[in-house]
Design an enzyme around this catalytic site. Structure first.
Site, PDB file in Angstrom:
ATOM      1  N   GLY A 255      41.593  41.832  41.765  1.00  0.00           N
ATOM      2  CA  GLY A 255      41.538  42.486  43.063  1.00  0.00           C
ATOM      3  C   GLY A 255      40.109  42.752  43.484  1.00  0.00           C
TER       4      GLY A 255
ATOM      5  N   LEU B  10      34.955  45.002  38.586  1.00  0.00           N
ATOM      6  CA  LEU B  10      33.836  44.081  38.816  1.00  0.00           C
ATOM      7  C   LEU B  10      32.560  44.837  39.169  1.00  0.00           C
ATOM      8  CD1 LEU B  10      35.634  41.322  40.931  1.00  0.00           C
ATOM      9  CD2 LEU B  10      34.968  41.168  38.532  1.00  0.00           C
TER      10      LEU B  10
ATOM     11  N   HIS C  28      44.095  50.902  41.991  1.00  0.00           N
ATOM     12  CA  HIS C  28      42.657  50.732  41.722  1.00  0.00           C
ATOM     13  C   HIS C  28      41.902  50.350  43.005  1.00  0.00           C
ATOM     14  CE1 HIS C  28      39.237  49.287  39.040  1.00  0.00           C
ATOM     15  NE2 HIS C  28      38.946  48.706  40.197  1.00  0.00           N
ATOM     16  N   GLU C  29      42.431  49.375  43.733  1.00  0.00           N
ATOM     17  CA  GLU C  29      41.712  48.890  44.926  1.00  0.00           C
ATOM     18  C   GLU C  29      41.739  49.917  46.053  1.00  0.00           C
ATOM     19  OE1 GLU C  29      39.869  46.540  44.287  1.00  0.00           O
ATOM     20  OE2 GLU C  29      40.922  45.730  42.547  1.00  0.00           O
TER      21      GLU C  29
ATOM     22  N   HIS D 238      39.123  52.436  45.620  1.00  0.00           N
ATOM     23  CA  HIS D 238      37.804  51.979  46.075  1.00  0.00           C
ATOM     24  C   HIS D 238      37.563  52.358  47.536  1.00  0.00           C
ATOM     25  CE1 HIS D 238      35.781  49.642  42.964  1.00  0.00           C
ATOM     26  NE2 HIS D 238      36.874  48.946  42.686  1.00  0.00           N
TER      27      HIS D 238
HETATM   28 NI    NI Z   1      37.199  47.831  40.954  1.00  0.00          NI
END
Ligand code: NI
Length: 170
Positions: free
Chosen positions: A46, A90, A131-132, A135
């Site tokens: 993702g 990432l 998780h995304e 963000h």
């Molecule tokens: Ni992330």
């Protein structure tokens, strides 16, 4: 399409609350397409727009063996249960952590064509959505780890296993 650079901690853009996409048009669709290409180039599950420096509420996800997809203005409307999962990002290369996530979630938003979307998810997809979407609110997974022993450096990774995903690790 173009693969873009993924911002890493401590870039302040990762901590900014992203704004809603006012309408889905050619430019936001191109951005989503570039995000998919970037996610694939980095081998992630993702990616959220703030990770490529765009403070907009757009995420892309690709579960292994499945097609990638984008969600504009995603919102989790229901969370069920709790479980601990291994997670990586990432934007935080070289680390992993054990994070508490929901067992299943329902997410609403809009798809690539601007059509309303409702996703019932469990497993890796539920984890990736949580998780995304975090963000988009400037939240990174280590923020959700209270026990610092559950956040660790990943050593001796070979090329193949090098941060294979954003949102989960194999
Ligand atoms: Ni992330």
């Amino acid at each position: 399409m173009a693969a873009l650079k993924v911002l890493t901690e401590p870039n302040p853009l990762l901590r900014k609350k992203a704004v809603r996409v006012p309408f889905i048009d050619k430019s936001t669709q191109k951005l989503a397409a570039d995000m998919v290409e970037t996610m694939q180039a980095e081998g992630g599950v993702g990616l959220a727009a703030p990770q490529i420096g765009k403070s907009l509420r757009i995420i892309v996800i690709q579960i292994p063996e499945e097609e990638p997809f984008a969600v504009f203005n995603p919102e989790i409307v229901k969370r069920v249960g709790e479980r601990e999962v291994t997670e990586a990002c990432l934007s935080i290369p070289g680390y992993e952590g054990l994070v508490s996530r929901s067992i299943s979630v329902i997410t609403k938003g809009f798809d690539y064509n601007g059509k309303p979307l409702r996703i019932k998810a469990e497993g890796l997809l539920a984890q990736a959505l949580e998780h995304e979407i975090d963000h988009l609110d400037g939240i990174l997974y280590p923020d959700r780890i209270e026990d610092k022993n559950k956040f660790f450096v990943v050593e001796n990774r070979d090329e193949e296993s090098l941060i294979t995903c954003d949102g989960n690790s194999p």
